[in-house]
Design a protein around this motif. Structure first.
Motif, PDB file in Angstrom:
ATOM      1  N   VAL A 172       0.838  -1.195   0.000  1.00 42.14           N
ATOM      2  CA  VAL A 172       0.000   0.000   0.000  1.00 42.14           C
ATOM      3  C   VAL A 172       0.876   1.248   0.000  1.00 42.14           C
ATOM      4  O   VAL A 172       0.595   2.231  -0.709  1.00 42.14           O
ATOM      5  CB  VAL A 172      -0.944  -0.002   1.221  1.00 42.14           C
ATOM      6  CG1 VAL A 172      -1.727   1.313   1.290  1.00 42.14           C
ATOM      7  CG2 VAL A 172      -1.897  -1.172   1.138  1.00 42.14           C
ATOM      8  N   ASP A 173       1.971   1.228   0.785  1.00 39.68           N
ATOM      9  CA  ASP A 173       2.860   2.382   0.843  1.00 39.68           C
ATOM     10  C   ASP A 173       3.538   2.628  -0.504  1.00 39.68           C
ATOM     11  O   ASP A 173       3.688   3.784  -0.944  1.00 39.68           O
ATOM     12  CB  ASP A 173       3.895   2.213   1.954  1.00 39.68           C
ATOM     13  CG  ASP A 173       4.629   0.879   1.886  1.00 39.68           C
ATOM     14  OD1 ASP A 173       4.233   0.005   1.076  1.00 39.68           O
ATOM     15  OD2 ASP A 173       5.605   0.692   2.647  1.00 39.68           O
ATOM     16  N   VAL A 174       3.922   1.549  -1.190  1.00 39.05           N
ATOM     17  CA  VAL A 174       4.556   1.684  -2.504  1.00 39.05           C
ATOM     18  C   VAL A 174       3.562   2.254  -3.513  1.00 39.05           C
ATOM     19  O   VAL A 174       3.895   3.157  -4.297  1.00 39.05           O
ATOM     20  CB  VAL A 174       5.092   0.322  -2.987  1.00 39.05           C
ATOM     21  CG1 VAL A 174       5.613   0.431  -4.421  1.00 39.05           C
ATOM     22  CG2 VAL A 174       6.188  -0.176  -2.066  1.00 39.05           C
ATOM     23  N   CYS A 175       2.331   1.710  -3.478  1.00 42.46           N
ATOM     24  CA  CYS A 175       1.301   2.209  -4.407  1.00 42.46           C
ATOM     25  C   CYS A 175       1.003   3.687  -4.147  1.00 42.46           C
ATOM     26  O   CYS A 175       0.850   4.471  -5.102  1.00 42.46           O
ATOM     27  CB  CYS A 175       0.023   1.386  -4.260  1.00 42.46           C
ATOM     28  SG  CYS A 175       0.177  -0.312  -4.863  1.00 42.46           S
ATOM     29  N   CYS A 176       0.941   4.067  -2.866  1.00 46.22           N
ATOM     30  CA  CYS A 176       0.684   5.471  -2.533  1.00 46.22           C
ATOM     31  C   CYS A 176       1.836   6.362  -3.015  1.00 46.22           C
ATOM     32  O   CYS A 176       1.614   7.461  -3.542  1.00 46.22           O
ATOM     33  CB  CYS A 176       0.492   5.624  -1.027  1.00 46.22           C
ATOM     34  SG  CYS A 176      -1.065   4.918  -0.420  1.00 46.22           S
ATOM     35  N   PHE A 177       3.059   5.857  -2.839  1.00 45.09           N
ATOM     36  CA  PHE A 177       4.224   6.629  -3.293  1.00 45.09           C
ATOM     37  C   PHE A 177       4.204   6.820  -4.810  1.00 45.09           C
ATOM     38  O   PHE A 177       4.395   7.933  -5.323  1.00 45.09           O
ATOM     39  CB  PHE A 177       5.510   5.925  -2.863  1.00 45.09           C
ATOM     40  CG  PHE A 177       6.761   6.530  -3.462  1.00 45.09           C
ATOM     41  CD1 PHE A 177       7.270   7.724  -2.972  1.00 45.09           C
ATOM     42  CD2 PHE A 177       7.412   5.892  -4.516  1.00 45.09           C
ATOM     43  CE1 PHE A 177       8.412   8.279  -3.531  1.00 45.09           C
ATOM     44  CE2 PHE A 177       8.548   6.453  -5.068  1.00 45.09           C
ATOM     45  CZ  PHE A 177       9.057   7.644  -4.579  1.00 45.09           C
ATOM     46  N   LEU A 178       3.974   5.712  -5.539  1.00 51.30           N
ATOM     47  CA  LEU A 178       3.938   5.800  -6.999  1.00 51.30           C
ATOM     48  C   LEU A 178       2.790   6.680  -7.469  1.00 51.30           C
ATOM     49  O   LEU A 178       2.928   7.436  -8.444  1.00 51.30           O
ATOM     50  CB  LEU A 178       3.826   4.397  -7.602  1.00 51.30           C
ATOM     51  CG  LEU A 178       5.033   3.478  -7.379  1.00 51.30           C
ATOM     52  CD1 LEU A 178       4.767   2.090  -7.950  1.00 51.30           C
ATOM     53  CD2 LEU A 178       6.298   4.080  -7.999  1.00 51.30           C
ATOM     54  N   LEU A 179       1.649   6.582  -6.790  1.00 54.12           N
ATOM     55  CA  LEU A 179       0.513   7.422  -7.143  1.00 54.12           C
ATOM     56  C   LEU A 179       0.845   8.899  -6.899  1.00 54.12           C
ATOM     57  O   LEU A 179       0.507   9.765  -7.716  1.00 54.12           O
ATOM     58  CB  LEU A 179      -0.713   7.012  -6.322  1.00 54.12           C
ATOM     59  CG  LEU A 179      -2.005   7.798  -6.591  1.00 54.12           C
ATOM     60  CD1 LEU A 179      -2.436   7.614  -8.046  1.00 54.12           C
ATOM     61  CD2 LEU A 179      -3.114   7.340  -5.645  1.00 54.12           C
ATOM     62  N   ALA A 180       1.528   9.157  -5.770  1.00 55.49           N
ATOM     63  CA  ALA A 180       1.925  10.543  -5.484  1.00 55.49           C
ATOM     64  C   ALA A 180       2.878  11.072  -6.545  1.00 55.49           C
ATOM     65  O   ALA A 180       2.753  12.231  -7.001  1.00 55.49           O
ATOM     66  CB  ALA A 180       2.565  10.616  -4.093  1.00 55.49           C
ATOM     67  N   VAL A 181       3.872  10.219  -6.939  1.00 51.62           N
ATOM     68  CA  VAL A 181       4.807  10.626  -7.987  1.00 51.62           C
ATOM     69  C   VAL A 181       4.058  10.910  -9.288  1.00 51.62           C
ATOM     70  O   VAL A 181       4.328  11.906  -9.986  1.00 51.62           O
ATOM     71  CB  VAL A 181       5.886   9.545  -8.196  1.00 51.62           C
ATOM     72  CG1 VAL A 181       6.720   9.834  -9.444  1.00 51.62           C
ATOM     73  CG2 VAL A 181       6.772   9.434  -6.970  1.00 51.62           C
ATOM     74  N   LEU A 182       3.104  10.035  -9.621  1.00 56.37           N
ATOM     75  CA  LEU A 182       2.326  10.213 -10.845  1.00 56.37           C
ATOM     76  C   LEU A 182       1.530  11.521 -10.806  1.00 56.37           C
ATOM     77  O   LEU A 182       1.476  12.258 -11.795  1.00 56.37           O
ATOM     78  CB  LEU A 182       1.389   9.024 -11.029  1.00 56.37           C
ATOM     79  CG  LEU A 182       0.532   9.012 -12.298  1.00 56.37           C
ATOM     80  CD1 LEU A 182       1.429   8.945 -13.537  1.00 56.37           C
ATOM     81  CD2 LEU A 182      -0.423   7.813 -12.287  1.00 56.37           C
ATOM     82  N   LEU A 183       0.920  11.791  -9.663  1.00 54.80           N
ATOM     83  CA  LEU A 183       0.135  13.019  -9.534  1.00 54.80           C
ATOM     84  C   LEU A 183       1.035  14.245  -9.621  1.00 54.80           C
ATOM     85  O   LEU A 183       0.652  15.273 -10.231  1.00 54.80           O
ATOM     86  CB  LEU A 183      -0.618  13.009  -8.205  1.00 54.80           C
ATOM     87  CG  LEU A 183      -1.765  11.983  -8.096  1.00 54.80           C
ATOM     88  CD1 LEU A 183      -2.352  11.988  -6.687  1.00 54.80           C
ATOM     89  CD2 LEU A 183      -2.845  12.283  -9.129  1.00 54.80           C
ATOM     90  N   ILE A 184       2.226  14.161  -9.011  1.00 56.20           N
ATOM     91  CA  ILE A 184       3.159  15.288  -9.090  1.00 56.20           C
ATOM     92  C   ILE A 184       3.609  15.530 -10.535  1.00 56.20           C
ATOM     93  O   ILE A 184       3.662  16.676 -11.007  1.00 56.20           O
ATOM     94  CB  ILE A 184       4.378  15.035  -8.175  1.00 56.20           C
ATOM     95  CG1 ILE A 184       3.945  15.077  -6.708  1.00 56.20           C
ATOM     96  CG2 ILE A 184       5.484  16.043  -8.445  1.00 56.20           C
ATOM     97  CD1 ILE A 184       5.033  14.636  -5.743  1.00 56.20           C
ATOM     98  N   LEU A 185       3.934  14.424 -11.247  1.00 57.24           N
ATOM     99  CA  LEU A 185       4.329  14.562 -12.656  1.00 57.24           C
ATOM    100  C   LEU A 185       3.201  15.146 -13.488  1.00 57.24           C
ATOM    101  O   LEU A 185       3.413  16.018 -14.346  1.00 57.24           O
ATOM    102  CB  LEU A 185       4.745  13.198 -13.210  1.00 57.24           C
ATOM    103  CG  LEU A 185       6.078  12.644 -12.698  1.00 57.24           C
ATOM    104  CD1 LEU A 185       6.305  11.237 -13.234  1.00 57.24           C
ATOM    105  CD2 LEU A 185       7.237  13.553 -13.115  1.00 57.24           C
TER     106      LEU A 185
END
Length: 534
Positions: A497-510
Motif C-alpha cells: 500500500v505504501d509503494v502504491c501510494c508513493f507511486l501514485l503521489a509521484v504520478l500526480l506530481i508529474l
C-alpha cells in the motif's frame, strides 16, 4: 565362498548404514497435542518417532480424554488445570451437534440464532482461555520449567489448534514443527501462505475453487468473519500471556507464523490448488496403511455378504451418534439392501434395524476399508476417514455434521467420488436412493480409485516425509532458511500500500508538473499576442 568373520561383517553393516542414510542421532522431542481425533494423528507420528530411537515427551492435562498418562512409546508431563478444557469433554460436541441440527431442521428466529452464535463464540473463547492456562501453569511453575529446560529437548512438535506450545517453545528457545490442518483462524494455509479469496475457499464456506461472483462475495465475508473472530475472540488470551512473559516487542501471531516447518495434513489430490511456501511439507493421509486380516468374527460376517459385499458406516470419534429419529431412518434404509452393513454406533440402538446390520462400538476402520468386499463408506466427512477412503479407493456417502466436514464432502463430490446427504432432511427414501446410486453407478468407484492411484504415487510415504522433516529440524537446529519473514512486515508494507501510494503521489506530481508547464506556456503565449493585437 567362505563365511565372513563376524567383526568385519558388523563393520560392513555399520559403514553401509552411514553411507546410505542421513546422519540422524536419537533426539528429544517435546509434544503439545490436541485431544480427540487430532490425537489419533499425533499419536501415530509419535509412535514412528519412537521407533526410530527418539525420546518423546508429551505434555497433557490431568483431564485428557485420549492422551493417556502412561504409554510405551512416550513419557508424559501431566499438568493439572483449575478447570478442564472443554474440548476434552465429549458431551460438549454432542450438545453442540444437537443444537446445530435443531437450528438447521426447524429454524429459529434471528434473535434465537444470534443467541446460539453468541454462545458458540463464548464457548470458543472459553476453550482458548482454558488452554492458555496450560501455558500459565508451565511458565509460572519454575521447578517444572527448569526440569523441561534441563531435559535439553531438540524440537517442539505441536498441534496449533490450541497453540499454547508455541509460547513454551519460545521460552525454551527451541525450533517448532507444526502437525497442522487447523489453526486459530481456520485452515493453516491462511496463516503461512498467500490465500487469494478469489479462488481459495475460506474455512467454514463450502465451495470449490471455481466460484461465481456471489460465491466470491460470500467467501470474502467468511474470511472477514474468521479474521474478526480470531483477532477479537481467540488471540487475546494468548496475547496477554505474551505481553506478561515476553514483553511488548514479541507478538503472539509472529510466534505462530514463525514455525520452522508446517507438516500440513493435506494432499492436493483432495485439496484444491493454492499458493504454498517452502517450509510447508504435505503429509495428507499419513495415517493410512495397508489393511491387515480381520478378526474371525468380523471376517465371518463379511464373508456372509456373498457377492453383494458390505457397507461401512462410522461417524468418527467426537460424536456419539445422531438423534434416534435420524438413525431409525438410516437403519430402515439399510434393512432394504442386499448388502451387509457394519455400523460403528455408540448411542441409543436405532429402531427398524435389519438382520443385515451389525452394530459395533469399535471397528478396525482402515482394515475394513481395505477389504475386497467393501462397496461403500457412509461417513460424516472427517479428515481421517476421508483419506482412508481415498487410500483404499472406496466411494463415500457423506453425512456432514460439524466443522470442516461439509467442505470435505464437497471436495469429494466435486471429484465425482462421493454423494452428500443432508442430515436434517434425511429420510429412508432419499438415503436409500443415495446409497444405491453410489453402489450401482460405477463412476463413483472409478473416480475414487483414480484418486487413490494419484494419492499413492508419491516418492515418499507421507509418514516418512513427516519424520524426515522433524529430523531435519533437529539436525539443523531449525529451518529459518525456508521461512519467510514477511509476517513481521506491517500490513501496509505486506500489501505494498505504501509503494502504491508513493507511486501514485509521484504520478500526480508529474501530472501536475506537466499540466502546470502547459498552462504556463499557454499563458506566456497569450501575454505576447495581446500587445501585437493592440
Amino acid at each position: 565362498m567362505g563365511r565372513l568373520p563376524e567383526a568385519p561383517l558388523l563393520l560392513l553393516v555399520v559403514t553401509v548404514s552411514f553411507l546410505t542414510g542421513p546422519d540422524v542421532h536419537a533426539g528429544k522431542i517435546l509434544v503439545f497435542p490436541v485431544d480427540g481425533s487430532h490425537w489419533v494423528n499425533m499419536n501415530l507420528l509419535i509412535q514412528n518417532l519412537h521407533a526410530k530411537g527418539h525420546e518423546v515427551t508429551v505434555v497433557r492435562t490431568a483431564t485428557s480424554w485420549y492422551v493417556k498418562e502412561h504409554a510405551p512409546h512416550y513419557r508424559s508431563i501431566t499438568v493439572t488445570l483449575p478447570q478442564a478444557i472443554v474440548i476434552e469433554e465429549e458431551e460438549f460436541f454432542v450438545n453442540f451437534l444437537m443444537k446445530m441440527l435443531e437450528i438447521k431442521k426447524e429454524g429459529v428466529s434471528p434473535i434465537g440464532f444470534m443467541k446460539f452464535y453468541w454462545e458458540m463464540l463464548n464457548a470458543l473463547s472459553n476453550i482458548h482461555q482454558q488452554a492458555s492456562r496450560l501455558g500459565v501453569e508451565i511458565l509460572e511453575n519454575r521447578t517444572l520449567l527448569q526440569s523441561i529446560r534441563d531435559s535439553r529437548f531438540d524440537v517442539v512438535l505441536l498441534d496449533p489448534g490450541l497453540p499454547v506450545g508455541v509460547l513454551v517453545a519460545h521460552e525454551l528457545k527451541l525450533p517448532t514443527v507444526f502437525n497442522v490442518r487447523w489453526i486459530t483462524s481456520g485452515e493453516g494455509h491462511f496463516v503461512v501462505a498467500p490465500s487469494p479469496t478469489s479462488y481459495v475457499p475460506t474455512s467454514g464456506f463450502a465451495a470449490t475453487d471455481k466460484m461465481c461472483f456471489s460465491e466470491r462475495v460470500k467467501n470474502m465475508l467468511f474470511y472477514f468473519l474468521n479474521t474478526c473472530i480470531d483477532k477479537l475472540v481467540v488471540c487475546p488470551h494468548y496475547d496477554r500471556l505474551v505481553d506478561k512473559y515476553f514483553g511488548p516487542d514479541v507478538k503472539f501471531y509472529h510466534l505462530l507464523q514463525g514455525a520452522d516447518i508446517w507438516l500440513m495434513r493435506v494432499d492436493f489430490v483432495f485439496e484444491f490448488p493454492r499458493p504454498t511456501m517452502p517450509n510447508v511439507a504435505y503429509i495428507g493421509g499419513f495415517q493410512c496403511k495397508p489393511s491387515i486380516p480381520l478378526s474371525p468374527e468380523l471376517e465371518e460376517f463379511v464373508q456372509s455378504s456373498g457377492d453383494h459385499g458390505f457397507i461401512l458406516m462410522s461417524l468418527g470419534t467426537l460424536v456419539k451418534g445422531l438423534p434416534t429419529e435420524i438413525t431409525s431412518e438410516i437403519a430402515a434404509a439399510f434393512a432394504q439392501l442386499p448388502q451387509k452393513v457394519i455400523w460403528r454406533h455408540t448411542g441409543e440402538r436405532p429402531g427398524n434395524l435389519g438382520n443385515n446390520t451389525l452394530l459395533v462400538k469399535w471397528m478396525p476402520q482402515n482394515d475394513l476399508l481395505g477389504h475386497p468386499k467393501v462397496k461403500a463408506f457412509v461417513a460424516h466427512g472427517g479428515t481421517n476417514g476421508v483419506y482412508e477412503s481415498i487410500y483404499h479407493g472406496v466411494p463415500v456417502i457423506g453425512i456432514p455434521l460439524l466443522f470442516d466436514q461439509f467442505e470435505n464432502v464437497l471436495r469429494l463430490e466435486a471429484r465425482g467420488a462421493a454423494r452428500a446427504v443432508d442430515a436434517t432432511a434425511l429420510t429412508r427414501q432419499n438415503f436409500l436412493e443415495a446409497v444405491q446410486d453410489v453402489l450401482h453407478n460405477p463412476s463413483y468407484r472409478s473416480n475414487m480409485r483414480r484418486l487413490s492411484a494419484l494419492h499413492r504415487d508419491q516418492p515418499l510415504r507421507p509418514l516418512d516425509t513427516a519424520v524426515y522433516w522433524i529430523e531435519f529440524v533437529m539436525r539443523h537446529k531449525g529451518a529459518a532458511h525456508l521461512r519467510t519473514e514477511s509476517y513481521k512486515m506491517p500490513w501496509y508494507s505486506y500489501y505494498s500500500v505504501d509503494v502504491c501510494c508513493f507511486l501514485l503521489a509521484v504520478l500526480l506530481i508529474l501530472k501536475a508538473a506537466v499540466v502546470g508547464s502547459v498552462w504556463f506556456v499557454c499563458f506566456r503565449l497569450c501575454r505576447r499576442r495581446k500587445p501585437k493585437q493592440e
